[in-house]
Design a protein around this motif. Structure first.
Motif, PDB file in Angstrom:
ATOM      1  N   THR A 115       0.846  -1.182  -0.066  1.00 45.81           N
ATOM      2  CA  THR A 115       0.085   0.044   0.142  1.00 45.81           C
ATOM      3  C   THR A 115       0.750   1.179  -0.017  1.00 45.81           C
ATOM      4  OG1 THR A 115      -1.688  -1.041   1.289  1.00 45.81           O
ATOM      5  CG2 THR A 115      -2.032   1.199   1.212  1.00 45.81           C
ATOM      6  N   TYR A 116       1.991   1.004   0.651  1.00 47.78           N
ATOM      7  CA  TYR A 116       2.900   2.315   0.844  1.00 47.78           C
ATOM      8  C   TYR A 116       3.190   2.868  -0.544  1.00 47.78           C
ATOM      9  CZ  TYR A 116       7.388   4.971   1.688  1.00 47.78           C
ATOM     10  OH  TYR A 116       8.297   5.836   1.996  1.00 47.78           O
ATOM     11  N   LYS A 117       3.292   1.984  -1.722  1.00 48.88           N
ATOM     12  CA  LYS A 117       3.841   2.360  -3.036  1.00 48.88           C
ATOM     13  C   LYS A 117       2.752   3.077  -3.629  1.00 48.88           C
ATOM     14  CE  LYS A 117       6.437  -2.028  -3.801  1.00 48.88           C
ATOM     15  NZ  LYS A 117       6.676  -3.284  -4.434  1.00 48.88           N
ATOM     16  N   LEU A 118       1.495   2.708  -3.230  1.00 50.28           N
ATOM     17  CA  LEU A 118       0.217   3.468  -3.619  1.00 50.28           C
ATOM     18  C   LEU A 118       0.127   4.763  -3.257  1.00 50.28           C
ATOM     19  CD1 LEU A 118      -0.568   0.486  -4.566  1.00 50.28           C
ATOM     20  CD2 LEU A 118      -2.842   1.102  -4.253  1.00 50.28           C
ATOM     21  N   SER A 119       0.702   4.843  -1.779  1.00 49.22           N
ATOM     22  CA  SER A 119       0.597   6.377  -1.228  1.00 49.22           C
ATOM     23  C   SER A 119       1.584   6.990  -1.750  1.00 49.22           C
ATOM     24  CB  SER A 119       0.655   6.075   0.427  1.00 49.22           C
ATOM     25  OG  SER A 119      -0.488   5.056   0.717  1.00 49.22           O
ATOM     26  N   LYS A 120       2.760   6.743  -1.922  1.00 45.10           N
ATOM     27  CA  LYS A 120       3.864   7.449  -2.663  1.00 45.10           C
ATOM     28  C   LYS A 120       3.747   7.711  -4.065  1.00 45.10           C
ATOM     29  CE  LYS A 120       7.599   8.159  -0.993  1.00 45.10           C
ATOM     30  NZ  LYS A 120       8.127   9.079  -0.071  1.00 45.10           N
ATOM     31  N   ALA A 121       2.819   7.159  -4.754  1.00 44.22           N
ATOM     32  CA  ALA A 121       2.423   7.576  -6.090  1.00 44.22           C
ATOM     33  C   ALA A 121       1.308   8.526  -5.874  1.00 44.22           C
ATOM     34  CB  ALA A 121       2.158   6.129  -6.938  1.00 44.22           C
ATOM     35  N   PHE A 122       0.517   8.326  -5.033  1.00 43.15           N
ATOM     36  CA  PHE A 122      -0.524   9.599  -5.049  1.00 43.15           C
ATOM     37  C   PHE A 122       0.161  10.730  -4.477  1.00 43.15           C
ATOM     38  CE2 PHE A 122      -4.030  11.701  -2.751  1.00 43.15           C
ATOM     39  CZ  PHE A 122      -5.070  11.346  -3.451  1.00 43.15           C
ATOM     40  N   VAL A 123       0.952  10.683  -3.629  1.00 44.49           N
ATOM     41  CA  VAL A 123       1.766  11.978  -3.376  1.00 44.49           C
ATOM     42  C   VAL A 123       2.530  12.676  -4.392  1.00 44.49           C
ATOM     43  CG1 VAL A 123       3.352  13.030  -1.497  1.00 44.49           C
ATOM     44  CG2 VAL A 123       1.641  11.629  -0.799  1.00 44.49           C
ATOM     45  N   LYS A 124       3.208  11.711  -5.205  1.00 46.98           N
ATOM     46  CA  LYS A 124       3.754  12.376  -6.372  1.00 46.98           C
ATOM     47  C   LYS A 124       2.985  13.154  -7.185  1.00 46.98           C
ATOM     48  CE  LYS A 124       7.084  10.571  -9.831  1.00 46.98           C
ATOM     49  NZ  LYS A 124       7.775   9.293 -10.455  1.00 46.98           N
TER      50      LYS A 124
END
Length: 536
Positions: free
Chosen positions: A17-26
């Protein structure tokens, strides 16, 4: 803009999920300046709430428990956007993140308000401008129906309809290197969602993409079952090479079935294991023994094939470097992405490219030359005028296609040769053979460039510009381009000597029959050469 990611996964930064969260913030950072801080809940000392209510009546706004929660509350107050990031654990948030949520009590006042049907408490601090995003992955094939308890909890303390959420099923696939194509594709949609979110709201188109399954249910569940490495019937531990082969086979696209079963034999030379994947109309079968006669055999170290699957090296580069070889029918290699879909199918990709990018057209490149050679041979003066007209018409049609440097050169060259004939008709005996020489030289000299002439036109069938990264594609096209170049250089020689002789009427037949024969050779060579190279 201040963004706080509360990473509630016990896996920390290894969280899917952390990968998704980082992509969202990016995605957000593409639209505005961002200061992003992260809290990895697993690394923090967060004790369970005592339910003593001291933070309400004895030490208002302050918890009596001395741990790291006070700092976390300050960061929650500081943030403009809080991203709640976690994997689904037994249909809710992980236990330590639940403790963090419980310990938010100091942020509220004890008094009752009627903002919802359930009752609520007013905020102790000004939270009116704060935005919240809940992002989560789960291990089921779909997120639908699995987040009801999560929704209820966040509805209570964030407010129903007052936060954004992205739920993704099949979350464990984000850690599988061999499936990076599909994972990266989905992450690009999450990034787009972040960009849209800060710019007014996530569009319906992006939401639909986020709701799409990474893989069909049966494919995901077969991959998931294989990943445990345990034989269903006996419970025996399976060899890692067999697990890998089963997961690869589960990506088989049944719609690619061509009418005959295909037996793909994988021989892993470094571990001494061989398996067969039988591609059938209604599915696939992975065989450990009692092998059939193989349609195609791939002899490769397991490590090499895993690197190819994980995208660490391209299959064609590994082939050019002689890291593996292929025996038998090479067709499955040419259409690998059609048989085994690790992301969007090749058909879908080609459709997307067709919708978004203009393709090149060799026909429009050749038409001016062909018109000149035929018309000018029959009547040099009228032929020259016709050729100029054809060039003008071709230029008008070209707006529908992507122009290459060779399209520009061709149009300019044919017009130049036509004008020479109009100005000095007696030079037609030199100009026409000279045009064949110029045409052949253009093809031959293009072999000295990184991308030969034919590659600019055949790329349409091989993923557009991405084909240029395929060394075998470039190598095949350089050979073909040189062959065509030599043909037209030779054509200029016999055209020069035959024009004006008694057999001149045969020129048109000769000069059209040979390119047809070369076209047949080209079609054959495009399939033969890669297979021949792969078998070495």
């Amino acid at each position: 803009m201040n963004i706080l990611i509360i990473n509630g996964s016990p896996k920390g930064t290894n969280s899917n999920t952390y990968k998704l969260s980082k992509a969202f913030v990016k995605g957000i950072s593409e639209k505005t300046n961002v200061v992003c801080e992260e809290i990895n809940v697993k690394d923090k000392e967060i004790k369970p709430c005592l339910g003593c209510f001291s933070c309400w009546n004895k030490t208002p706004g302050k918890c009596v428990i001395k741990d790291e929660m006070a700092d976390i509350l300050e960061k929650i107050i500081w943030a403009d956007i809080v991203v709640w990031s976690f994997g689904l654990y037994f249909f809710n948030v992980p236990s330590k993140m639940k403790a963090l949520i419980d310990r938010q009590l100091p942020l509220s006042l004890p008094f009752m308000i009627s903002e919802s049907e359930y009752g609520s408490h007013p905020a102790r601090f000004d939270m009116s401008g704060k935005r919240n995003v809940v992002i989560s992955t789960c291990g089921f094939y779909t997120s639908e129906g699995n987040y009801s308890s999560v929704d209820k909890m966040f509805d209570h303390f964030l407010g129903e309809g007052k936060y954004e959420k992205i739920y993704c099923g099949q979350g464990e696939l984000f850690r599988v290197p061999e499936l990076h194509n599909r994972a990266d594709e989905y992450l690009s949609y999450v990034q787009a969602a972040g960009k849209e979110y800060i710019n007014g709201g996530i569009t319906d188109q992006t939401r639909n993409k986020l709701c799409e399954l990474l893989f069909p249910r049966e494919v995901f569940e077969e991959m998931a079952d294989a990943s445990w490495g345990i034989e269903k019937e006996t419970g025996e531990i399976e060899d890692s090479s067999y697990i890998f082969t089963r997961q690869m086979a589960s990506l088989y696209n049944k719609s690619s079935y061509s009418g005959m079963d295909i037996v793909l034999e994988m021989c892993y030379t470094d571990v001494g294991k061989s398996y067969q994947i039988v591609l059938k109309k209604d599915g696939y079968e992975v065989k450990k023994d009692d092998f059939y006669e193989a349609t195609t055999t791939i002899e490769t170290p397991l490590t090499v094939w895993k690197d190819i699957a994980a995208g660490k090296i391209t299959g064609t580069k590994a082939l050019m470097d002689k890291l593996y070889r292929v025996k038998g029918d090479f067709n499955i290699m040419l259409n690998w992405d059609t048989y085994f879909c690790s992301g969007s199918t090749q058909k879908e990709k080609n459709k997307e490219n067709k919708n978004t990018d203009k393709g090149t057209s060799m026909l429009l490149t050749l038409i001016p030359w062909i018109a000149f050679w035929i018309a000018a041979t029959i009547n040099s003066y009228i032929g020259a005028l016709v050729s100029i007209g054809v060039c003008v018409i071709a230029s008008l049609i070209f707006f529908k296609f992507r122009k290459t440097i060779y399209d520009v050169i061709s149009t300019a060259a044919v017009i130049t040769f036509s004008v020479l004939i109009l100005l000095i008709p007696q030079l037609s005996g030199i100009v026409i053979p000279g045009s064949y020489l110029a045409f052949g030289a253009m093809w031959s000299l293009s072999c000295l460039t990184a991308v030969p002439l034919t590659a600019w036109y055949s790329m349409n069938s091989y993923g557009s510009d991405s084909a240029f990264e395929n060394p075998l594609f470039i190598s095949t096209n350089k050979i073909l381009t040189l062959a065509w170049g030599i043909l037209y250089i030779m054509t200029s020689v016999w055209t020069f000597f035959i024009m004006g002789t008694s057999i001149a009427p045969l020129l048109s037949i000769i000069n059209n029959a040979l390119p047809i024969a070369m076209g047949i050779f080209t079609k054959w060579f495009q399939n033969w050469y890669p297979a021949h190279y792969a078998s070495k």
